[in-house]
Design a protein around this motif. Structure first.
Motif, mmCIF file in Angstrom:
data_model
loop_
_atom_site.group_PDB
_atom_site.id
_atom_site.type_symbol
_atom_site.label_atom_id
_atom_site.label_comp_id
_atom_site.label_asym_id
_atom_site.label_seq_id
_atom_site.Cartn_x
_atom_site.Cartn_y
_atom_site.Cartn_z
ATOM 1 N N MET A 47 0.993 -1.320 0.255
ATOM 2 C CA MET A 47 -0.089 0.002 -0.123
ATOM 3 C C MET A 47 0.720 1.279 0.113
ATOM 4 N N LEU A 48 0.350 2.400 -0.720
ATOM 5 C CA LEU A 48 1.224 3.434 -0.818
ATOM 6 C C LEU A 48 1.226 4.451 0.501
ATOM 7 N N GLN A 49 0.105 4.130 1.249
ATOM 8 C CA GLN A 49 -0.177 4.716 2.699
ATOM 9 C C GLN A 49 0.316 6.403 2.592
ATOM 10 N N ASP A 50 1.310 6.906 3.320
ATOM 11 C CA ASP A 50 1.433 8.223 3.242
ATOM 12 C C ASP A 50 1.617 8.997 2.065
ATOM 13 N N ARG A 51 2.083 8.118 1.057
ATOM 14 C CA ARG A 51 2.394 8.821 -0.245
ATOM 15 C C ARG A 51 1.230 8.827 -1.143
ATOM 16 N N PHE A 52 -0.015 8.151 -0.737
ATOM 17 C CA PHE A 52 -1.364 7.963 -1.693
ATOM 18 C C PHE A 52 -1.770 9.362 -2.187
ATOM 19 N N ALA A 53 -2.088 10.267 -1.244
ATOM 20 C CA ALA A 53 -2.719 11.669 -1.544
ATOM 21 C C ALA A 53 -1.735 12.193 -2.582
ATOM 22 N N THR A 54 -0.548 12.154 -2.544
ATOM 23 C CA THR A 54 0.316 12.944 -3.376
ATOM 24 C C THR A 54 0.428 12.265 -4.869
ATOM 25 N N VAL A 55 0.383 10.822 -4.678
ATOM 26 C CA VAL A 55 0.479 9.998 -6.112
ATOM 27 C C VAL A 55 -0.932 10.341 -6.698
ATOM 28 N N TRP A 59 -1.390 1.646 -10.404
ATOM 29 C CA TRP A 59 -1.835 0.305 -11.030
ATOM 30 C C TRP A 59 -0.734 -0.612 -10.253
ATOM 31 N N ARG A 60 0.533 -0.414 -9.961
ATOM 32 C CA ARG A 60 1.306 -1.615 -9.302
ATOM 33 C C ARG A 60 0.863 -1.718 -8.076
ATOM 34 N N ASP A 61 0.211 -0.786 -7.304
ATOM 35 C CA ASP A 61 -0.296 -1.131 -5.993
ATOM 36 C C ASP A 61 -1.399 -1.747 -5.999
ATOM 37 N N GLN A 100 -3.212 -3.702 -8.717
ATOM 38 C CA GLN A 100 -3.596 -4.749 -9.684
ATOM 39 C C GLN A 100 -3.283 -5.968 -9.084
ATOM 40 N N PRO A 101 -2.487 -6.359 -8.184
ATOM 41 C CA PRO A 101 -2.230 -7.687 -7.538
ATOM 42 C C PRO A 101 -3.509 -7.912 -6.708
ATOM 43 N N MET A 102 -3.752 -6.897 -5.752
ATOM 44 C CA MET A 102 -5.077 -7.285 -4.993
ATOM 45 C C MET A 102 -6.327 -7.331 -5.981
ATOM 46 N N LEU A 103 -6.448 -6.689 -7.081
ATOM 47 C CA LEU A 103 -7.571 -6.603 -7.892
ATOM 48 C C LEU A 103 -7.590 -8.071 -8.688
ATOM 49 N N LEU A 104 -6.221 -8.245 -9.094
ATOM 50 C CA LEU A 104 -6.286 -9.997 -9.535
ATOM 51 C C LEU A 104 -6.629 -11.050 -8.573
ATOM 52 N N ARG A 105 -6.053 -10.869 -7.409
ATOM 53 C CA ARG A 105 -6.495 -11.845 -6.625
ATOM 54 C C ARG A 105 -7.996 -11.910 -6.148
ATOM 55 N N TYR A 106 -8.614 -10.585 -5.938
ATOM 56 C CA TYR A 106 -10.062 -10.612 -5.690
ATOM 57 C C TYR A 106 -10.896 -11.196 -6.925
ATOM 58 N N LEU A 107 -10.503 -10.768 -8.088
ATOM 59 C CA LEU A 107 -11.178 -11.406 -9.581
ATOM 60 C C LEU A 107 -10.865 -12.792 -9.553
ATOM 61 N N ALA A 108 -9.636 -13.532 -9.113
ATOM 62 C CA ALA A 108 -9.401 -14.965 -9.649
ATOM 63 C C ALA A 108 -10.500 -15.541 -8.678
ATOM 64 N N VAL A 109 -11.121 -15.145 -7.395
ATOM 65 C CA VAL A 109 -12.030 -15.710 -6.577
ATOM 66 C C VAL A 109 -13.514 -15.600 -7.242
ATOM 67 N N PRO A 136 -8.047 3.430 1.236
ATOM 68 C CA PRO A 136 -9.033 2.367 1.355
ATOM 69 C C PRO A 136 -10.050 2.738 0.359
ATOM 70 N N ALA A 137 -10.624 3.954 0.554
ATOM 71 C CA ALA A 137 -11.765 4.350 -0.379
ATOM 72 C C ALA A 137 -11.384 4.112 -1.798
ATOM 73 N N PHE A 138 -10.157 4.357 -2.305
ATOM 74 C CA PHE A 138 -9.607 3.922 -3.636
ATOM 75 C C PHE A 138 -9.854 2.415 -3.849
ATOM 76 N N ARG A 139 -9.362 1.666 -2.888
ATOM 77 C CA ARG A 139 -9.418 0.127 -3.025
ATOM 78 C C ARG A 139 -10.813 -0.235 -3.120
ATOM 79 N N ARG A 140 -11.767 0.434 -2.404
ATOM 80 C CA ARG A 140 -13.053 0.137 -2.343
ATOM 81 C C ARG A 140 -13.568 0.474 -3.934
ATOM 82 N N TRP A 141 -13.368 1.637 -4.179
ATOM 83 C CA TRP A 141 -13.751 2.116 -5.664
ATOM 84 C C TRP A 141 -13.457 1.060 -6.884
#
Length: 196
Positions: A1-9, A25-27, A29-38, A67-72
């Motif tokens: 996770m990007l954590q403190d850097r997220f807002a700037t990025v 995307w790099r942050d 994509q892996p989480m998204l692919l794992r979710y979609l694999a299920v 967290p809102a971005f991941r939910r989105w």
């Protein structure tokens, strides 16, 4: 996770910086692919690609924290998957495999981190185990455990109450535990040798 850097990025990506978008995307994509694999086995990469196209189209309007971005992100993917399922019910398609000569390399780039994670035996086995749950329960467990959303976010994404999410995830995890316990018990049994 990007954590403190997220807002700037995020601000940089919204301004059109391709390197900042690549970080998102790099942050994600892996989480998204794992979710979609299920939730969408066999379509995970296609739906993930379409999800990122939607993200590109709508990134300027996004407001929120990581967290809102991941939910989105998973909400977009989930909606695309639902659209695919509906479309497939109306117009079934039968895909044929691509037949490429074996001597043509598919990609010269370094392997993607998501591909490495998904090819790992334990990760793939865990995703297969979660996918063996009933589909709705598998999705809730994937959102809660694999994606890492909190109960309230899972409830928002799926349109359920927080209590229903907690109960379903608890039951799903208990079912997975029972399956693993049964598998270990079967494996531990000594198979009698046959006389020679």
């Amino acid at each position: 996770m990007l954590q403190d850097r997220f807002a700037t990025v995020l601000v940089q990506a919204q301004a059109g910086d391709p390197a900042a978008f690549a970080m998102l995307w790099r942050d994600g994509q892996p989480m998204l692919l794992r979710y979609l694999a299920v939730t969408a086995p066999g379509q995970a990469e296609d739906i993930a690609s379409q999800t990122w196209l939607r993200v590109i189209e709508r990134l300027d309007g996004f407001r929120g924290d990581e967290p809102a971005f991941r939910r989105w992100l998973v909400t977009i993917a989930r909606n695309l998957h639902i659209d695919h399922v509906r479309r497939a019910a109306r117009r079934p398609e039968h895909l044929v495999p691509d037949h490429l000569p074996q001597d043509i390399p598919l990609a010269a780039a370094a392997p993607d981190a998501a591909d490495l994670a998904l090819t790992g035996l334990s990760t793939a086995a865990a995703l297969r185990l979660i996918a063996s749950l009933p589909p709705e329960q598998a999705e809730l467990v994937a959102l809660r455990v694999v994606v890492g959303l909190d109960v309230a976010d899972v409830a928002r994404v799926t349109g359920r109450t927080s209590g229903a999410v907690r109960v379903a995830v608890h039951r799903g995890l208990r079912r997975l535990r029972d399956t693993l316990t049964a598998d270990v018990a079967v494996t531990a049994q000594v198979v009698p040798s046959s006389p020679a």
